[in-house]
Write a protein that holds these residues in place. Structure first.
Motif, PDB file in Angstrom:
ATOM      1  N   LEU A 436       0.812  -1.207   0.000  1.00 34.77           N
ATOM      2  CA  LEU A 436       0.000   0.000   0.000  1.00 34.77           C
ATOM      3  C   LEU A 436       0.850   1.263   0.000  1.00 34.77           C
ATOM      4  O   LEU A 436       0.485   2.273  -0.614  1.00 34.77           O
ATOM      5  N   TRP A 437       1.971   1.196   0.709  1.00 33.73           N
ATOM      6  CA  TRP A 437       2.732   2.416   0.932  1.00 33.73           C
ATOM      7  C   TRP A 437       4.204   2.079   1.101  1.00 33.73           C
ATOM      8  O   TRP A 437       4.562   1.313   1.987  1.00 33.73           O
ATOM      9  N   LEU A 438       5.019   2.607   0.236  1.00 31.00           N
ATOM     10  CA  LEU A 438       6.461   2.621   0.437  1.00 31.00           C
ATOM     11  C   LEU A 438       6.737   3.983   1.077  1.00 31.00           C
ATOM     12  O   LEU A 438       6.761   5.011   0.395  1.00 31.00           O
ATOM     13  N   VAL A 439       6.867   3.975   2.376  1.00 30.54           N
ATOM     14  CA  VAL A 439       6.757   5.193   3.192  1.00 30.54           C
ATOM     15  C   VAL A 439       7.631   6.327   2.644  1.00 30.54           C
ATOM     16  O   VAL A 439       8.819   6.159   2.404  1.00 30.54           O
ATOM     17  N   GLY A 440       6.989   7.456   2.450  1.00 27.27           N
ATOM     18  CA  GLY A 440       7.697   8.648   2.007  1.00 27.27           C
ATOM     19  C   GLY A 440       7.998   8.700   0.532  1.00 27.27           C
ATOM     20  O   GLY A 440       8.481   9.722   0.031  1.00 27.27           O
TER      21      GLY A 440
END
Length: 465
Positions: A436-440
């Motif tokens: 969902l999210w590869l942070v940053g």
């Protein structure tokens, strides 16, 4: 000579009246002349003078006799005396260091103890102008770093007081004449006649040639030393300021990083000094002897290269790597030591990550604000529970507008993320394993605009590391 030394003391503000001065005395001409000089000004300046003498036990009865000689002269001159015999041989074996280093460390330990015990203001040494010339010559021959060329300092802080060297304004010959005129018969160390030691080689073979061209060489070199010291002090203050502005440090004292553009925009004199400050920080002021100017040249060459992800090796497994617009100093064992991490992220709930940061999950009824550290999705479009982990081989993700999917490796490359940061980068997935999210860096979902279900908000909170 007394007037010359007194003027030198006043010029450099080496001494204040009504203070305690400890004098390091070996029994040789230099230190005996120094002790006698303080005896002559003791009453005028209101000084408490204490002689300190050390027997290194390296020359048997001879060095013991030196100690007894100093003790007897102090008794004759009515000067307080403190002597000590130190076991250099046992200490050097225990510490695995050379004889000269072991002698110096033990000697200075004794001096520091006495300075603190008597709450003394000064510790005076008998280094003279010829010593200064020899020191400068040796440093010029051995070092390519201008910061090491300022010679023996006239004054420096030590053990709650100051070390002072009032005799840097006179020569060895002047001190020997002073002893003769005042009836002082100093002890002579026979090893001084041999040029086997580096300093003795310069003293015996080089110094006379230079003095034949300049009889006041000691004054010239002392002026040069003081000028270099003043310049270096200013540059070090500026370098420390740049160091604080440019260099990012890890609390574990194992990593230092700077932005290359920020670094190279500074004056080259400051770049070199900041580089040395980084090394002192990482090596805890214990610089390996095999670090030379060659390493400095390699680093400057690395900065000038267009190529990324290249590195040079330093002693003790220190690596210096260029990663896009950053230069990273790190130790070899730090490169791949970040463990695989995987935790279930409950909603609501939070997970503390190994890098000291935190991921916080909450429900909310509406989208208020987002940024690169915030991710919002619809609960109905994901499979709970959520997971937060480090990357795995073959990881891919997709997002709106992308035709197919993309490897995380390629996303990192596009974003110019250094290699050593990628293995610790947080990745958020749902229970189906969809990223969902590869942070940053990348989010799978754009901002939801309907209220068909509750929103889930993830917030990546950075710690204070």
């Amino acid at each position: 000579m007394k007037d010359i030394v007194t003027s030198f003391i006043e010029k450099h503000q080496l001494l204040l009246p009504n203070t305690t001065v400890m004098v390091a005395v070996s029994g040789g001409p230099d230190s005996m002349a120094l002790l006698h000089f303080f005896k002559t000004i003791q009453k005028e300046w209101g000084l408490k003078v204490i002689a300190l003498s050390v027997d290194h036990q390296l020359r048997g009865e001879q060095s013991k006799d030196d100690l007894e000689y100093v003790k007897s002269m102090c008794r004759e001159w009515n000067i307080e005396f403190i002597g000590k015999s130190i076991d250099v041989i046992s200490y050097k074996k225990k510490k695995h260091i050379g004889t000269q280093i072991a002698s110096r460390e033990l000697r200075y330990q004794f001096f520091a103890e006495q300075m603190k015990y008597f709450q003394a203001d000064y510790l005076a040494f008998g280094h003279h102008g010829d010593d200064q010339v020899e020191t400068m010559l040796m440093r010029m021959v051995r070092s390519a770093d201008s910061s090491f060329l300022s010679g023996i300092p006239v004054k420096r802080e030590f053990a709650g007081g100051s070390i002072i060297r009032p005799l840097l304004c006179v020569t060895k010959k002047e001190l020997e004449n002073y002893c003769q005129v005042n009836g002082i018969n100093p002890r002579i160390d026979p090893s001084n006649a041999s040029d086997d030691y580096t300093r003795n080689f310069y003293r015996i073979n080089v110094l006379p040639l230079l003095k034949s061209k300049n009889g006041n060489l000691h004054k010239t070199i002392q002026h040069l030393s003081e000028s270099l010291e003043a310049d270096e002090n200013f540059l070090q203050i500026e370098a420390n300021r740049v160091f604080e502005e440019v260099v990012q440090l890890e609390e574990n004292f194992r990593t230092a990083t700077f932005n290359i553009n920020d670094f190279v925009s500074r004056a080259s004199a400051l770049q070199r000094r900041v580089y040395h400050l980084i090394l002192k920080y990482l090596y805890h002021n214990d610089l390996p002897k095999d670090i030379t100017y060659v390493h400095e040249e390699q680093l400057l060459s690395l900065l000038a290269k267009d190529k990324s992800n290249v590195q040079i090796d330093f002693p003790r497994h220190l690596k210096v790597k260029k990663a896009y617009n950053k230069l990273i100093f790190y130790f070899q064992e730090e490169e791949n030591n970040f463990p695989n991490f995987h935790e279930v992220l409950k909603v609501p709930g939070e997970v503390l990550l190994p890098n000291g940061n935190k991921m916080i999950a909450t429900y909310q009824d509406e989208v208020k604000s987002i940024n690169e550290n915030t991710y919002i999705c619809l609960e109905s479009e994901i499979k709970l529970p959520l997971h937060i982990r480090t990357r795995r081989d073959g990881d891919r993700m997709s997002w709106k507008g992308l035709n197919g999917s993309k490897k995380l490796k390629d996303i990192f490359i596009d974003a110019k993320i250094p290699l050593q940061d990628r293995n610790s980068w947080p990745v958020v997935t749902d229970n189906n394993g969809d990223i969902l999210w590869l942070v940053g860096l990348k989010k799978r979902d754009s901002i939801p605009d309907q209220k068909s279900s509750s929103y889930i908000k993830l917030y990546y909170e950075k710690g204070n590391l």
